[in-house]
Design an enzyme around this catalytic site. Structure first.
Site, PDB file in Angstrom:
ATOM      1  CG  HIS B 322      -2.101  -0.950   0.996  1.00  0.00           C
ATOM      2  ND1 HIS B 322      -2.019  -2.274   1.313  1.00  0.00           N
ATOM      3  CD2 HIS B 322      -3.348  -0.762   0.481  1.00  0.00           C
ATOM      4  CE1 HIS B 322      -3.163  -2.870   1.014  1.00  0.00           C
ATOM      5  NE2 HIS B 322      -3.987  -1.982   0.514  1.00  0.00           N
ATOM      6  N   GLY B 323       2.080   1.161   0.400  1.00  0.00           N
ATOM      7  CA  GLY B 323       2.919   2.351   0.379  1.00  0.00           C
ATOM      8  C   GLY B 323       4.253   2.083   1.049  1.00  0.00           C
TER       9      GLY B 323
END
Lengths: 388, 468
Positions: B322-323
């Site tokens: 997600h990051g």
């Protein structure tokens, strides 16, 4: 089922193609009267612009600005927001009697970042601004009056269910030192509003000439010239516009709000004044041609010019008042001009810095200095902390 | 380009519809590929080359994998590793290099330069996973070699799912890439799905995002417990409507062009446990990790310790997917913690608890997880967690109460919108033939118009020059 599918397909295609095609057929307009700004027209293509992403961004803006039925669509959105019970659109509250008010403000932090749209006043900014005011008052060599005007929300609080808090204003005032002459105009104007007087516009963020008149009496009082105050009865009310849609209206897009009326208070000698705006002189205190445009508030002297002087023929002997200001002063100056030769300096100027009041009062040989500044500007602009 | 923009709705979409449906069948993939590249290049005019390079290499390396997979499996495996590593190296470099460099530089004797000019290409995590699914499925024999470069490029860059999923595994659309037909009912289903997704995103997701930002700003200047809770509740709802709305639009658009993409969300906020939540939230990502990481690692078949390890790998990777920052790693670890508890400690008891209690438990955990998800600054996360618990702040300021009162209708609508109720009502209303012929088209047209009004107003920015 199949016929339903056909109609769904048809209605979808009709919407996207109708809007899509009419976007290209309807010629671009270069200015939005409602928003008072230039619109993006068809951007020119270049590979450099494409690679930098500027071209695609401009096309996005072009679509957004020139979209068919744009004003109408904005009206649909604001109606939907009201139907949802939000009581506001784009940060503009809709109150009783069609009174509009901006609710949120931006907050500038010391590191230069800006928090957009918040209800909470930045206490440090208030502190720094008050210190700037204290410094300017301590340095002043001539009588100096600070007029801190309220936001519409502060004056017209009774029209809204929004919990208006006087706390930030009180906090700001509590930091001001004793030698600062800053008459409170917010409380009396709020009381006047509550008693039914139209002291602030409904669709614009400024006060009306009537509101400015009461502020004028406060300023004269503070300058020790209470004996010279012209009574309200000395002025003749003259309605010059009944179709003024101000900045709040533009931002909110509420379609059912009625326009404002602009009622000037005339003393009778307005035509004899000379107003010089950034070096260009013109005759007459007011600028009636502003009524042909969208923003009827531009009828008052000052607009967004940096340096504006207002003088009366043979007025050389009159005392000189230096007005360091934001746009609220424009509506106030016609009253003060009956007593003073006036130099208005725009504190929001991007080209000039007018924060060194002590030096400027000497440059313009002022006999007195008046600072007119709105409470929202105190929080949103970094001007007062730099006052000297 | 994003679906929720006027340029997409009223220029790109009409153009691509005309192009695809006017051209003969054998040219449709070419048209889709070209329009998809335009769609991607609109926002990424330079890094589009990276995507093209990425899928070109995977396409070329597919040939030796397919050639060797039955007779020389070791060689096929080698080519699979080469292809996967190449694909992953782009993702690693553009998404994780600076994160790793920053982390290593914090250690003594390491000084890895941080490349400040490095930008994350849009959708790289999505298209990388799609390419990997092709390479791995090809090696496993679950997919056939795609000899047609245009068809393979179309699969990777297909604009409906390119930048925000769902993550479509190659074998799921293989047949459709080769041959597909679009019927009028198919297209109409796609239209309804697209309009529903657009409405979710614009009418609910975006206003909730604004509300979240409002409370977040309030927390930084005048914190109170109500704002802390409202901030994460608004964010939780916003994320669902934003993300699932985007997936709906992707699935709808796919349907209009003859593709059937997998579902990505199944009312996740109705879940009665964290385990169930992840079976309903971002389903294609969980499925990808299960198929290509968890099961190959042994899944739950090699003892409890190995299962724990496998779960840890999957959830830390899910977080990082997600990051590239610590909060996402923490987010993955947070879910890992509760999943392990549910698997090994209290899952049995939880399933016997009353429904509302299970729901309350799950939503509490999910809401707090999105606090970790939404803030990259661990300090802010800690502070907000204290405010959530009512430590160091008043319970509710008057402005927060006012704002919450004003938001209530939207919040109620959003809560209802996160359940199957609207769909059920809609299905019931349109069940009889007569109603169906007008309710569906009318609601599609109206929602499209309302979304257009919201999009137009988003650009509506009056110039208040006298305010200065």
């Amino acid at each position: 089922m199949r016929s339903a599918a056909f109609v769904t397909l048809f209605s979808f295609l009709m919407v996207i193609f109708l809007f899509g095609i009419s976007f290209f057929i309807i010629p671009d307009s270069s200015f939005s009267v409602q928003e008072n700004r230039s619109l993006q027209t068809r951007p020119a293509f270049s590979f450099r612009a494409l690679l930098s992403g500027k071209f695609t961004a401009a096309v996005n803006d072009w679509y957004a600005d020139q979209f068919p039925l744009r004003d109408r669509l904005v009206g649909i959105k604001s109606a939907a927001e009201l139907a949802l019970g939000k009581g506001e659109n784009n940060g503009i509250l809709l109150g009783e009697n069609g009174q509009l008010a901006k609710r949120l403000f931006d907050v500038r932090h010391p590191d230069g970042t800006v928090t957009k749209k918040t209800d909470a006043a930045d206490r440090e900014q208030l502190q720094r601004s008050a210190e700037g005011v204290n410094r300017a008052a301590a340095n002043a060599t001539v009588p100096t009056v600070f007029l801190f005007t309220g936001r519409t929300l502060d004056l017209a609080a009774s029209c809204f269910s929004y919990p208006v808090s006087g706390e930030p204003i009180d906090e700001f005032r509590s930091v001001l030192s004793e030698n600062v002459c800053a008459p409170d105009v917010i409380t009396p104007l709020r009381e006047l509003f509550e008693s039914g007087e139209a002291v602030t516009f409904r669709t614009d963020h400024h006060w009306t000439p009537l509101g400015a008149y009461y502020a004028y009496t406060a300023v004269m009082d503070a300058l020790g010239r209470e004996g010279e105050i012209l009574p309200l009865s000395a002025f003749e009310a003259s309605v010059v516009s009944e179709s003024f849609f101000g900045t709040f209206w533009s931002a909110a897009g509420f379609k059912d709000v009625k326009p404002d009326r602009v009622e000037l208070l005339l003393y009778g000698n307005e035509d004899t004044f000379t107003v010089t705006e950034d070096g260009n002189p013109r005759q007459g205190l007011y600028r009636p041609e502003a009524l042909f445009g969208k923003d009827h508030y531009l009828i008052f002297p000052g607009a967004t010019y940096d340096v504006v002087t207002v003088s009366k023929p043979g007025g050389g002997a009159r005392p000189r008042l230096l007005v360091a200001k934001d746009s609220f002063a424009n509506c106030l100056v016609p009253f003060l001009a009956q007593h003073f030769e006036i130099v208005m300096l725009n504190l929001s100027s991007v080209k000039n810095d007018f924060t060194d009041l002590t030096a400027l009062s000497e440059t313009y040989r002022a006999d007195a200095v008046l600072v007119v500044y709105t409470f929202s500007n105190i929080l949103e602009a970094d001007v007062l902390p730099r006052l000297k | 380009m994003v679906f929720s923009s006027l340029v997409f709705l009223y220029a790109f979409l009409p153009a691509v519809l005309i192009a695809v449906f006017v051209l003969p069948k054998h040219l449709q993939n070419t048209a889709l590929l070209l329009f998809s590249l335009l769609f991607y290049g609109w926002g990424e005019p330079v890094l589009i080359l990276l995507m093209i390079l990425s899928f070109t290499l995977a396409y070329l390396l597919g040939f030796p994998i397919a050639r060797n997979r039955s007779l020389r499996p070791r060689r096929a495996k080698m080519w699979t590793v080469i292809s996967s590593c190449t694909t992953l190296s782009f993702l690693f470099f553009f998404k994780y290099y600076n994160f790793v460099a920053g982390a290593l530089s914090a250690l003594p004797f390491w000084n890895v330069p941080v490349l400040s000019a490095l930008r994350l290409p849009i959708g790289i995590s999505f298209y990388t996973f799609q390419i990997l699914s092709y390479t791995i499925d090809l090696y496993r024999g679950n997919a056939d070699l795609q000899r047609n470069y245009i068809a393979f490029g179309t699969y990777v860059s297909l604009f409906p799912q390119l930048i925000a999923g769902p993550i479509v595994r190659y074998r799921e659309v293989d047949a459709e890439l080769r041959n597909r037909t679009v019927t009028v009912p198919d297209f109409a289903v796609g239209v309804s799905r697209f309009c529903a997704g657009l409405s979710k995103k614009i009418l609910l997701g975006d206003p909730l995002a604004q509300a979240h930002l409002y409370y977040r700003d309030l927390l930084s200047s005048a914190p109170d417990t109500l704002s802390a809770w409202m901030s994460i509740i608004c964010y939780t709802l916003h994320l669902y409507f934003d993300f699932s709305g985007y997936s709906d639009m992707a699935i709808g658009l796919g349907r209009m062009f003859g593709f059937r993409f997998p579902e990505n969300f199944r009312y996740p906020y109705l879940a009665g446990s964290v385990t169930e939540f992840w079976r309903r939230w971002h389903i294609t990502l969980s499925a990808w990790f299960r198929e290509y990481v968890y099961i190959p690692l042994g899944g739950n078949r090699r003892g409890r310790l190995k299962q724990l390890r496998n779960l840890a790998v999957v959830w830390l990777l899910t977080g990082l997917w997600h990051g590239a920052s610590w909060n996402f790693l923490l987010w993955g670890a947070y879910f890992l913690f509760f999943l392990i508890l549910e698997h090994f400690v209290y899952g049995r008891y939880l399933s016997r608890a009353p429904r509302f209690l299970r729901h309350f438990y799950t939503m509490g955990i999910v809401c707090v997880s999105f606090l970790i998800f939404s803030e990259t600054d661990l300090g802010v996360i800690g502070k907000t967690a204290l405010y959530l618990a009512g430590v160091g702040c008043p319970s509710a300021s008057s402005v927060a109460l006012y704002q919450t009162r004003m938001l209530l209708p939207l919040l109620i609508l959003a809560c209802i919108g996160a359940t199957p109720l609207p769909k059920r009502i809609f299905t019931r209303l349109t069940a009889s033939g007569n109603n169906a012929s007008w309710i569906k088209p009318l609601s599609c047209g109206l929602s499209l118009l309302l979304c257009t009004a919201y999009l137009t107003d988003a650009s509506f920015s009056p110039f208040e020059y006298l305010n200065f």
